[in-house]
Write a protein that holds these residues in place. Structure first.
Motif, PDB file in Angstrom:
ATOM      1  N   LYS A 133     -12.718  45.703  45.183  1.00 50.73           N
ATOM      2  CA  LYS A 133     -13.732  44.599  45.032  1.00 50.73           C
ATOM      3  C   LYS A 133     -15.026  45.100  44.240  1.00 50.73           C
ATOM      4  CE  LYS A 133     -10.843  41.848  46.535  1.00 50.73           C
ATOM      5  NZ  LYS A 133     -10.936  40.933  47.791  1.00 50.73           N
ATOM      6  N   PRO A 134     -15.707  44.387  43.280  1.00 45.13           N
ATOM      7  CA  PRO A 134     -15.307  43.182  42.961  1.00 45.13           C
ATOM      8  C   PRO A 134     -14.286  43.040  41.754  1.00 45.13           C
ATOM      9  CG  PRO A 134     -17.464  43.543  41.995  1.00 45.13           C
ATOM     10  CD  PRO A 134     -17.097  44.848  42.700  1.00 45.13           C
ATOM     11  N   GLU A 135     -14.317  43.934  40.873  1.00 50.98           N
ATOM     12  CA  GLU A 135     -13.228  43.802  39.875  1.00 50.98           C
ATOM     13  C   GLU A 135     -12.385  44.953  39.429  1.00 50.98           C
ATOM     14  OE1 GLU A 135     -16.006  42.529  36.726  1.00 50.98           O
ATOM     15  OE2 GLU A 135     -16.483  40.747  37.619  1.00 50.98           O
ATOM     16  N   LYS A 136     -11.989  45.869  40.507  1.00 57.06           N
ATOM     17  CA  LYS A 136     -11.249  47.067  40.040  1.00 57.06           C
ATOM     18  C   LYS A 136      -9.996  46.971  40.570  1.00 57.06           C
ATOM     19  CE  LYS A 136     -11.204  52.035  39.618  1.00 57.06           C
ATOM     20  NZ  LYS A 136     -11.940  53.303  39.952  1.00 57.06           N
ATOM     21  N   LEU A 137      -8.850  47.119  39.708  1.00 59.97           N
ATOM     22  CA  LEU A 137      -7.459  47.293  40.230  1.00 59.97           C
ATOM     23  C   LEU A 137      -6.833  48.449  39.649  1.00 59.97           C
ATOM     24  CD1 LEU A 137      -4.905  44.406  40.160  1.00 59.97           C
ATOM     25  CD2 LEU A 137      -4.151  46.571  38.983  1.00 59.97           C
ATOM     26  N   THR A 138      -6.032  49.201  40.616  1.00 63.70           N
ATOM     27  CA  THR A 138      -5.421  50.498  40.044  1.00 63.70           C
ATOM     28  C   THR A 138      -4.064  50.144  40.582  1.00 63.70           C
ATOM     29  OG1 THR A 138      -6.012  51.585  42.339  1.00 63.70           O
ATOM     30  CG2 THR A 138      -7.348  51.783  40.478  1.00 63.70           C
ATOM     31  N   PHE A 139      -3.134  50.783  39.831  1.00 58.60           N
ATOM     32  CA  PHE A 139      -1.650  50.744  39.917  1.00 58.60           C
ATOM     33  C   PHE A 139      -1.007  52.022  39.977  1.00 58.60           C
ATOM     34  CE2 PHE A 139       1.181  47.009  38.775  1.00 58.60           C
ATOM     35  CZ  PHE A 139       2.380  47.437  39.377  1.00 58.60           C
ATOM     36  N   HIS A 140      -0.384  52.287  41.066  1.00 59.24           N
ATOM     37  CA  HIS A 140       0.151  53.410  41.244  1.00 59.24           C
ATOM     38  C   HIS A 140       1.638  53.515  41.527  1.00 59.24           C
ATOM     39  CE1 HIS A 140      -3.691  55.448  42.466  1.00 59.24           C
ATOM     40  NE2 HIS A 140      -3.995  53.907  42.836  1.00 59.24           N
ATOM     41  N   VAL A 141       2.524  54.206  40.876  1.00 59.34           N
ATOM     42  CA  VAL A 141       3.828  54.394  40.766  1.00 59.34           C
ATOM     43  C   VAL A 141       4.207  55.752  40.972  1.00 59.34           C
ATOM     44  CG1 VAL A 141       6.155  53.848  39.487  1.00 59.34           C
ATOM     45  CG2 VAL A 141       4.238  52.194  39.194  1.00 59.34           C
ATOM     46  N   ASP A 142       5.185  55.973  42.180  1.00 58.12           N
ATOM     47  CA  ASP A 142       5.771  57.107  42.454  1.00 58.12           C
ATOM     48  C   ASP A 142       4.731  58.217  42.786  1.00 58.12           C
ATOM     49  OD1 ASP A 142       8.368  56.161  42.298  1.00 58.12           O
ATOM     50  OD2 ASP A 142       8.552  56.729  40.251  1.00 58.12           O
ATOM     51  N   GLY A 143       3.514  57.899  43.283  1.00 59.66           N
ATOM     52  CA  GLY A 143       2.657  58.915  43.565  1.00 59.66           C
ATOM     53  C   GLY A 143       1.554  59.151  42.670  1.00 59.66           C
ATOM     54  N   ALA A 144       1.521  58.434  41.319  1.00 53.16           N
ATOM     55  CA  ALA A 144       0.760  58.700  40.181  1.00 53.16           C
ATOM     56  C   ALA A 144      -0.032  57.407  39.893  1.00 53.16           C
ATOM     57  CB  ALA A 144       1.463  59.236  39.000  1.00 53.16           C
ATOM     58  N   LEU A 145      -1.246  57.541  39.444  1.00 52.56           N
ATOM     59  CA  LEU A 145      -1.996  56.281  38.867  1.00 52.56           C
ATOM     60  C   LEU A 145      -1.551  56.249  37.658  1.00 52.56           C
ATOM     61  CD1 LEU A 145      -4.411  54.869  39.040  1.00 52.56           C
ATOM     62  CD2 LEU A 145      -5.781  56.476  38.021  1.00 52.56           C
TER      63      LEU A 145
END
Length: 735
Positions: A154-166
């Motif tokens: 928050k307030p406006e950050k989203l991070t997406f990780h797949v298989d250990g990596a950003l």
């Protein structure tokens, strides 16, 4: 693990250290073994495209506008085509605005990728993408298992990780933030396999669903993907955890949501074994026992006398299951007493009683509901007392406290009697039911502490501040049970070994180690590590990644320092010097890790007519700079963690040198060629020759290290660590 019984071969004083040659070891614990380790059956949750599963609602999921959180799971998608399929969604039917808008958000699978999206309403056919540019998907291969973590910062950050990596970061992820802060605070339910409207059904498999009230760090995510280790359920910030390993019935929730978090399952999805996903089960705790009382003549006479409870504060807490809560914990001498659980009349709700003056008894109901706490289910019961305090006497049931009673300006007296469990003085008013985790404190726990003890049930190590007595009933004594704090035996009266029954409901986690700094541990610590177990590699007879005994033992040394605040640093070497006082002919010891500062100080030993310093070194840990910060503290019941990154260019990196056969064209196994990532965990939980009484300057525990960069699989080793404090100097380089 069997503890070594020999004493530490470490210097007991500086002068002794000076006669010792610096210890330099060049072997790293890269040990391979072909032992055998059984593999626990792993079940997963499969969806055929016609079912869904709903997580029970909980207020803890109302993350609001400011609380960070994370969603983590393993996913094996099977849907084909371009239609979105809901993996994990927010079930938010309540109106969010005065106009009736009632949308939600979720993790969706579509066209070979994943995205986090929101719906303006539950009836909307389309979802607005979040994270990255509109329309973009994070690529994920169908038919294969993938580890997925979505962090909401928050307030406006989203991070997406797949298989250990950003894979994706968005700093404007929530588009209409005013809308989203209402969504996050108006939570009703989470759903797996379908969106809130029941549409967009998912086909495939889901496993290891974890919800956190904090974001997961990059290192945590990488480790979770690489190691595939099941959690214990007691990890900091873990709200809910579903393993889906149950053979029948609802899926059980581990974590802070606790006993209310059973996940209802329909006819579809079903639970199936899937060998494509291999998770290493966390080491199970020893079987947890409770003590069963017959209500007629059984009791426990403890070694705790009234003087141990005397003072200005008191707490009693325990878990109870049964039809008659009577004298669960009782100390009474004449007309003065403290009794937790008193209600001799049939159908009467039991009370909490305190009388410290002999003339002014205080009482509080544990609950006004009948049967309430005596309904045959497990309940957490607690009372707190604090001298001369408004509402200083309070009663708690299952973490909730009611109105209290004001307390007089009198201390709790040193009563000439023993504490009994389950009776009045071993003669009458007997308890009928089961007791577990009985604890007595000489301080008044806060409401937040009691709520935590209820919501996250766990055993205690026995070193918690203010803890006088702790009975877990898990020891093997046939004639009694031991106090975890002092070790004294509490005697069984008409109870037998058969009265110690398997705990069948609460599921206490193993003792949790403290991860905060520990100021009383300040100073210089020398340690010996004995590595005995190593991980399997593919081709061995055990499961890849599992630990098995090594063919031998590696003994290595380590140097740690804690400052005045308890913050821990790992040292490569340190020189013990001295400086003269400006006002008197005295000297103070100085610990120097920066060699450029040595000329500012004097040595401590005379050799060949001149003073020289005492240098202590360890080649086991190499890194850039002179010190490496670690998290945690040095003390009994504490945990130390950290990551040591050894660059390929570091002169002391033993795997990058002139004569290496791949020096000209090094193979890139993980990350940069020959860059090592060494994740360290030290658990100072005592045992062996160094017992509880030695916990100030001598500590033992376990050492575990995970090494990446030498093989495509992480290499793991563990063993014993023994530490001894040789200096109380809390500064490095006199700063």
């Amino acid at each position: 693990m069997n503890r070594a019984t020999s004493s530490l071969p470490l210097p007991a004083a500086v002068s002794d250290a000076g006669r010792r040659s610096p210890k330099r070891l060049v072997l790293l614990p890269i040990l391979l073994t072909l032992g055998t380790t059984p593999v626990q059956a792993e079940r997963v949750l499969t969806f055929g495209g016609s079912g869904a599963a709903v997580l029970p609602s909980a207020n803890a999921y109302r993350f609001g506008a400011s609380n960070d959180f994370a969603v983590e799971l393993w996913l094996k998608p099977g849907n084909a085509g371009g239609d979105p399929a809901a993996v994990f969604t927010n079930d938010n039917f309540d109106a969010l605005t005065g106009t009736g808008t009632n949308g939600g958000w979720g993790l969706y699978w579509q066209s070979g990728g994943l995205r986090v999206a929101r719906k303006a309403s539950i009836s909307s056919a389309t979802a607005t993408p979040l994270g990255g540019n509109p329309g973009e998907l994070v690529p994920v291969t169908a038919g294969q298992w993938h580890h997925v973590v979505v962090n909401f910062k928050k307030p406006e950050k989203l991070t997406f990780h797949v298989d250990g990596a950003l894979k994706e970061t968005s700093t404007d992820a929530f588009n209409s933030w005013a809308y989203f802060q209402r969504v996050f605070d108006s939570y009703k339910e989470f759903r797996l396999g379908a969106d809130p409207s029941g549409g967009n059904r998912f086909q495939g498999a889901i496993d290891e669903v974890r919800i956190w009230n904090r974001v997961r760090t990059t290192a945590e995510i990488a480790n979770a993907h690489a190691e595939r280790v099941a959690l214990s359920g007691a990890e900091p910030g873990l709200l809910a955890y579903y393993q889906f390993n149950e053979a029948t019935g609802a899926a059980r929730c581990l974590g802070a949501i606790g006993q209310a978090g059973n996940l209802p399952l329909g006819s579809d999805p079903v639970r199936t074994d899937d060998p494509a996903l291999t998770l290493t089960a966390a080491l199970p705790p020893a079987t947890d026992f409770a003590l069963a009382f017959n209500g007629a003549n059984q009791t426990v006479e403890t070694g705790i006398r009234g003087d141990r409870l005397a003072g200005n504060e008191l707490t009693i807490e325990y878990w109870f299951k049964g039809p008659k809560l009577q004298s669960a914990v009782r100390l009474q001498a004449g007309d003065r007493w403290v009794v937790s659980g008193w209600g001799p009349q049939t159908g009467q709700a039991p009370q909490q009683l305190i009388n410290i003056t002999g003339t002014d008894p205080l009482s509080l109901p544990i609950t006004t509901v009948v049967p309430g706490v005596q309904d045959g289910a497990w309940h957490h019961v607690a009372l707190t007392w604090k001298r001369n305090t408004p509402q200083g006497f309070r009663s708690y049931l299952d973490g909730r406290g009611g109105a209290g009673v004001d307390t007089p300006d009198e201390p709790f007296p040193a009563l000439d009697a023993r504490v009994f469990l389950g009776s009045f003085d071993g003669t009458s008013e007997f308890l009928q039911g089961q007791l577990d985790e009985v604890r007595i404190w000489n301080r008044a726990l806060t409401g937040a502490e009691i709520q935590d003890h209820f919501a996250s049930p766990r055993q205690l190590l026995g070193r918690d501040p203010g803890l006088v007595a702790c009975y877990s009933f898990n020891d093997a004594a046939t004639d009694g049970t031991r106090n975890t704090v002092g070790g004294e035996l509490a005697l069984f009266r008409n109870l037998t070994a058969a009265s110690r029954v398997v705990q069948d409901g609460v599921g206490f986690a193993e003792p949790s180690l403290i991860t905060a700094p520990y100021p009383p541990g300040a100073g210089l610590w020398l340690g010996e590590i004995s590595l005995r177990n190593v991980s399997e590699l593919p081709g061995g007879s055990g499961a890849p990644g599992s630990l098995a005994p090594a063919g031998g033992q590696f003994d290595l040394n380590v140097i740690l320092h804690a400052d005045a605040g308890g913050a821990v640093r790992l040292l490569k070497d340190v020189t013990i010097m001295q400086k003269r006082s400006a006002t008197a002919d005295l000297t103070d010891l100085v610990l120097v890790t920066d060699d450029t500062l040595l000329a500012n100080f004097e040595g401590v030993l005379k050799r060949s007519g001149r003073l020289v310093g005492v240098r202590l070194s360890s080649a086991f840990h190499q890194f850039e700079g002179g010190t490496l910060p670690l998290a945690g503290g040095i003390g009994y019941g504490y945990r130390i963690t950290g990551t040591n990154t050894v660059p390929a260019s570091l002169p002391t990196n033993p795997f990058r040198h002139r004569y290496h056969p791949q020096h000209q064209d090094p193979a890139d196994l993980q990350g940069s060629p020959y860059t090592l990532t060494r994740v360290i965990e030290i658990r100072l939980d005592g045992g062996g020759a160094v017992g509880l009484s030695d916990g100030r300057d001598r500590l033992v525990g376990t050492y575990r290290e995970t090494i990446r960069g030498l093989h495509k699989q992480p290499l793991v080793t563990d063993g014993e660590i023994r530490l001894e404090r040789i200096s109380l100097v809390s500064k490095l380089n006199d700063r």
